[in-house]
Design an enzyme around this catalytic site. Structure first.
Site, PDB file in Angstrom:
ATOM      1  N   PHE A  11       0.834  -1.208   0.000  1.00 48.48           N
ATOM      2  CA  PHE A  11       0.000   0.000   0.000  1.00 48.48           C
ATOM      3  C   PHE A  11       0.874   1.266   0.000  1.00 48.48           C
ATOM      4  O   PHE A  11       0.942   1.995  -0.997  1.00 48.48           O
ATOM      5  CB  PHE A  11      -0.953  -0.073   1.208  1.00 48.48           C
ATOM      6  CG  PHE A  11      -1.545   1.226   1.635  1.00 48.48           C
ATOM      7  CD1 PHE A  11      -2.144   2.086   0.720  1.00 48.48           C
ATOM      8  CD2 PHE A  11      -1.516   1.610   2.980  1.00 48.48           C
ATOM      9  CE1 PHE A  11      -2.693   3.298   1.126  1.00 48.48           C
ATOM     10  CE2 PHE A  11      -2.068   2.802   3.393  1.00 48.48           C
ATOM     11  CZ  PHE A  11      -2.639   3.657   2.478  1.00 48.48           C
ATOM     12  N   GLY A  39       0.587  -6.508  -0.370  1.00 54.56           N
ATOM     13  CA  GLY A  39       1.297  -6.354  -1.630  1.00 54.56           C
ATOM     14  C   GLY A  39       0.586  -7.021  -2.803  1.00 54.56           C
ATOM     15  O   GLY A  39       0.064  -8.123  -2.671  1.00 54.56           O
ATOM     16  N   ILE A  55      13.007 -10.043   2.172  1.00 52.76           N
ATOM     17  CA  ILE A  55      14.083  -9.169   2.703  1.00 52.76           C
ATOM     18  C   ILE A  55      15.062  -9.941   3.584  1.00 52.76           C
ATOM     19  O   ILE A  55      16.148  -9.463   3.867  1.00 52.76           O
ATOM     20  CB  ILE A  55      13.538  -7.942   3.494  1.00 52.76           C
ATOM     21  CG1 ILE A  55      12.529  -8.380   4.575  1.00 52.76           C
ATOM     22  CG2 ILE A  55      12.951  -6.913   2.563  1.00 52.76           C
ATOM     23  CD1 ILE A  55      12.198  -7.264   5.570  1.00 52.76           C
ATOM     24  N   ALA A  76       9.003  -2.778   3.528  1.00 53.37           N
ATOM     25  CA  ALA A  76       8.599  -4.179   3.739  1.00 53.37           C
ATOM     26  C   ALA A  76       8.596  -4.473   5.231  1.00 53.37           C
ATOM     27  O   ALA A  76       9.519  -4.086   5.941  1.00 53.37           O
ATOM     28  CB  ALA A  76       9.575  -5.120   3.040  1.00 53.37           C
ATOM     29  N   ALA A  77       7.545  -5.140   5.691  1.00 53.93           N
ATOM     30  CA  ALA A  77       7.480  -5.495   7.117  1.00 53.93           C
ATOM     31  C   ALA A  77       6.364  -6.494   7.351  1.00 53.93           C
ATOM     32  O   ALA A  77       5.448  -6.632   6.529  1.00 53.93           O
ATOM     33  CB  ALA A  77       7.213  -4.246   7.967  1.00 53.93           C
ATOM     34  N   SER A 119       6.646   3.529  13.311  1.00 55.22           N
ATOM     35  CA  SER A 119       5.215   3.574  13.593  1.00 55.22           C
ATOM     36  C   SER A 119       4.891   4.248  14.925  1.00 55.22           C
ATOM     37  O   SER A 119       5.678   4.166  15.887  1.00 55.22           O
ATOM     38  CB  SER A 119       4.688   2.138  13.629  1.00 55.22           C
ATOM     39  OG  SER A 119       3.359   2.116  14.081  1.00 55.22           O
ATOM     40  N   TYR A 143       4.936  -6.045  17.589  1.00 53.12           N
ATOM     41  CA  TYR A 143       5.131  -5.201  16.399  1.00 53.12           C
ATOM     42  C   TYR A 143       5.718  -3.839  16.800  1.00 53.12           C
ATOM     43  O   TYR A 143       6.692  -3.361  16.203  1.00 53.12           O
ATOM     44  CB  TYR A 143       3.790  -5.027  15.678  1.00 53.12           C
ATOM     45  CG  TYR A 143       3.782  -3.946  14.622  1.00 53.12           C
ATOM     46  CD1 TYR A 143       4.376  -4.159  13.382  1.00 53.12           C
ATOM     47  CD2 TYR A 143       3.176  -2.710  14.856  1.00 53.12           C
ATOM     48  CE1 TYR A 143       4.362  -3.161  12.402  1.00 53.12           C
ATOM     49  CE2 TYR A 143       3.156  -1.715  13.890  1.00 53.12           C
ATOM     50  CZ  TYR A 143       3.753  -1.942  12.670  1.00 53.12           C
ATOM     51  OH  TYR A 143       3.740  -0.952  11.713  1.00 53.12           O
ATOM     52  N   ILE A 202     -18.442  -1.388  14.480  1.00 53.61           N
ATOM     53  CA  ILE A 202     -17.699  -0.347  15.208  1.00 53.61           C
ATOM     54  C   ILE A 202     -17.429  -0.859  16.618  1.00 53.61           C
ATOM     55  O   ILE A 202     -18.345  -1.192  17.369  1.00 53.61           O
ATOM     56  CB  ILE A 202     -18.473   0.993  15.246  1.00 53.61           C
ATOM     57  CG1 ILE A 202     -18.632   1.541  13.819  1.00 53.61           C
ATOM     58  CG2 ILE A 202     -17.759   2.005  16.139  1.00 53.61           C
ATOM     59  CD1 ILE A 202     -19.268   2.913  13.706  1.00 53.61           C
ATOM     60  N   GLY A 269      -5.776  -4.211  23.389  1.00 52.84           N
ATOM     61  CA  GLY A 269      -4.661  -3.357  22.942  1.00 52.84           C
ATOM     62  C   GLY A 269      -5.092  -2.089  22.223  1.00 52.84           C
ATOM     63  O   GLY A 269      -4.253  -1.274  21.863  1.00 52.84           O
TER      64      GLY A 269
HETATM   65  N1  LIG Z   1      -0.509   1.490   7.129  1.00 51.72           N
HETATM   66  C1  LIG Z   1      -0.222   2.204   8.201  1.00 51.72           C
HETATM   67  O1  LIG Z   1      -1.055   2.952   8.710  1.00 51.72           O
HETATM   68  C2  LIG Z   1       1.168   2.135   8.818  1.00 51.72           C
HETATM   69  C3  LIG Z   1       1.387   2.807  10.015  1.00 51.72           C
HETATM   70  C4  LIG Z   1       2.663   2.758  10.567  1.00 51.72           C
HETATM   71  C5  LIG Z   1       3.698   2.081   9.938  1.00 51.72           C
HETATM   72  N2  LIG Z   1       3.434   1.413   8.780  1.00 51.72           N
HETATM   73  C6  LIG Z   1       4.546   0.683   8.146  1.00 51.72           C
HETATM   74  O2  LIG Z   1       4.627   1.037   6.778  1.00 51.72           O
HETATM   75  C7  LIG Z   1       5.087  -0.067   6.004  1.00 51.72           C
HETATM   76  C8  LIG Z   1       4.136  -0.379   4.872  1.00 51.72           C
HETATM   77  O3  LIG Z   1       2.870  -0.738   5.420  1.00 51.72           O
HETATM   78  P1  LIG Z   1       1.586  -0.951   4.514  1.00 51.72           P
HETATM   79  O4  LIG Z   1       0.414  -0.537   5.308  1.00 51.72           O
HETATM   80  O5  LIG Z   1       1.809  -0.361   3.177  1.00 51.72           O
HETATM   81  O6  LIG Z   1       1.528  -2.551   4.436  1.00 51.72           O
HETATM   82  P2  LIG Z   1       1.509  -3.541   3.167  1.00 51.72           P
HETATM   83  O7  LIG Z   1       1.308  -4.917   3.701  1.00 51.72           O
HETATM   84  O8  LIG Z   1       0.555  -3.054   2.127  1.00 51.72           O
HETATM   85  O9  LIG Z   1       2.997  -3.403   2.615  1.00 51.72           O
HETATM   86  C9  LIG Z   1       4.067  -4.152   3.127  1.00 51.72           C
HETATM   87  C10 LIG Z   1       4.731  -4.888   1.980  1.00 51.72           C
HETATM   88  O10 LIG Z   1       5.839  -5.621   2.511  1.00 51.72           O
HETATM   89  C11 LIG Z   1       5.882  -6.881   1.841  1.00 51.72           C
HETATM   90  N3  LIG Z   1       6.561  -7.841   2.691  1.00 51.72           N
HETATM   91  C12 LIG Z   1       6.131  -8.377   3.866  1.00 51.72           C
HETATM   92  N4  LIG Z   1       7.026  -9.237   4.353  1.00 51.72           N
HETATM   93  C13 LIG Z   1       8.077  -9.242   3.473  1.00 51.72           C
HETATM   94  C14 LIG Z   1       9.314  -9.931   3.419  1.00 51.72           C
HETATM   95  N5  LIG Z   1       9.670 -10.779   4.393  1.00 51.72           N
HETATM   96  N6  LIG Z   1      10.141  -9.694   2.382  1.00 51.72           N
HETATM   97  C15 LIG Z   1       9.791  -8.840   1.379  1.00 51.72           C
HETATM   98  N7  LIG Z   1       8.613  -8.171   1.376  1.00 51.72           N
HETATM   99  C16 LIG Z   1       7.768  -8.370   2.403  1.00 51.72           C
HETATM  100  C17 LIG Z   1       4.438  -7.251   1.586  1.00 51.72           C
HETATM  101  O11 LIG Z   1       4.323  -8.185   0.524  1.00 51.72           O
HETATM  102  C18 LIG Z   1       3.828  -5.878   1.263  1.00 51.72           C
HETATM  103  O12 LIG Z   1       3.826  -5.629  -0.112  1.00 51.72           O
HETATM  104  C19 LIG Z   1       5.274  -1.222   6.991  1.00 51.72           C
HETATM  105  O13 LIG Z   1       6.621  -1.231   7.414  1.00 51.72           O
HETATM  106  C20 LIG Z   1       4.379  -0.829   8.152  1.00 51.72           C
HETATM  107  O14 LIG Z   1       4.822  -1.394   9.357  1.00 51.72           O
HETATM  108  C21 LIG Z   1       2.198   1.402   8.212  1.00 51.72           C
END
Ligand SMILES: NC(=O)c1ccc[n+]([C@@H]2O[C@H](COP(=O)([O-])OP(=O)(O)OC[C@H]3O[C@@H](n4cnc5c(N)ncnc54)[C@H](O)[C@@H]3O)[C@@H](O)[C@H]2O)c1
Length: 307
Positions: A11, A39, A55, A76-77, A119, A143, A202, A269
């Protein structure tokens, strides 16, 4: 410049890729398309080179060593609080060991800088509002712990090994491409359900407030961080709390449809109120949100209407 974006099929990462490509950078995406993540190949920018890799893998490290990117942007996470509480080892493997694999490879490649998606979950329940970079971090989930640990690794690699970094502590990010089937991402979940004419759940009393930021504004901050904000951590959010009830009402109004609401108890939580003071990023990067909640919701709904 040459930039690797990990999680660039996800995203937020895919919007970062779009912003980098638009700015004329050469972009490589590393993403495993993890089945529990958001993803998708449809999120991929065709101008970026895509590598379906984990990763944590030696192949990822080898690719970075060979390609020698100037900047690595780390999106990525394992991003789910629920999965992190069910499987803390998995969370640490991806979020800590995955990061270390990338940092070591970046060092070997002569990479100048790593940009990292941290985060607001690193704070846990805030003691005082608004939260800023100096607020105490007491994460309440594995997390949140792994994200906080990462910030310390980044500082260590900078002071001891000279690898620069910028980390953003995101609030609640929303916008087109967010997975509507995830546990989080209330706006995506509500928008999709209201459009489909299905009831919406909700939790708690719905008056809980979080700080929602449009993904385009996040991409812009990641663009600024390519050349600015070295060795700094920034809170990145709108600076305002919005309740779940208000989001629901605004989405119904934007879509022009009402659906039934099912009330449900507080989830473990869940935090009642969280919003940020983002003056540091405004002063140091010249960044401030450009997209209002009203406009951001319209864009999000328009995306799902096309789907
Ligand atoms: N969405 C939010 O509100 C938010 C808030 C705080 C932090 N974040 C951080 O932002 C980042 C992106 O989050 P997002 O909401 O777009 O999530 P998302 O799941 O859409 O994107 C994460 C991407 O990482 C890839 N991924 C996961 N594990 C992997 C691995 N082992 N190797 C390679 N790729 C891998 C997934 O396939 C995915 O495409 C993350 O690090 C998340 O922790 C998001």
């Amino acid at each position: 410049m040459k930039v690797v974006v990990t999680g660039g099929a996800g995203f937020i990462g895919s919007h970062v890729v779009d912003a980098y490509v638009e700015a004329g950078h050469e972009v490589l995406v590393i993403d495993s398309l993890w089945e529990k993540g958001g993803g998708k190949t449809t999120n991929l920018n065709p101008a970026a080179r895509f590598f379906k890799l984990d990763i944590r893998s030696p192949e990822t490290a080898e690719l970075i060593r060979q390609e020698k990117p100037e900047v690595v942007n780390m999106h990525a996470a394992q991003h789910s609080v629920k999965i992190s509480t069910d499987k803390p080892e998995l969370d640490a493997q991806v979020n800590v060991l995955g990061l270390l694999n990338i940092l070591e490879a970046s060092l070997a490649a002569g990479t100048r800088k790593v940009i990292f998606a941290s985060s607001g979950a690193t704070y846990g329940t805030p003691e005082k509002l608004p939260m800023n970079e100096l607020s105490p971090q007491r994460p309440e989930s594995p997390y949140g712990i792994t994200k906080m640990v990462t910030e310390h690794y980044l500082r260590y690699y900078q002071t001891e090994k000279g690898l620069k970094y910028t980390a953003f502590r995101y609030g609640n990010i929303y916008g087109p491409r967010q997975d509507p089937h995830g546990e989080a991402g209330v706006i995506a979940i509500f928008a999709k359900r209201i459009l489909d004419g299905r009831e919406v759940r909700i939790d708690w009393d719905g008056k809980q407030e979080k700080d929602y930021l449009f993904v385009g504004d996040v991409a812009r901050a990641n663009k600024l961080a390519l050349t600015n904000g070295d060795n700094e951590i920034f809170c990145l959010a709108s600076g305002k709390g919005t309740s779940v009830n208000e989001l629901f009402q605004r989405l119904c109004a934007t879509i022009g449809k009402e659906v039934p609401v099912v009330r449900s108890p507080k989830r473990p939580g869940d935090i009642y109120q969280a919003y940020f003071d983002c003056s540091k990023v405004r002063e140091m990067l010249g960044w401030q949100p450009a997209v209002s909640l009203e406009k951001g919701l319209e864009e999000t709904v328009a995306f799902w209407m096309k789907d």
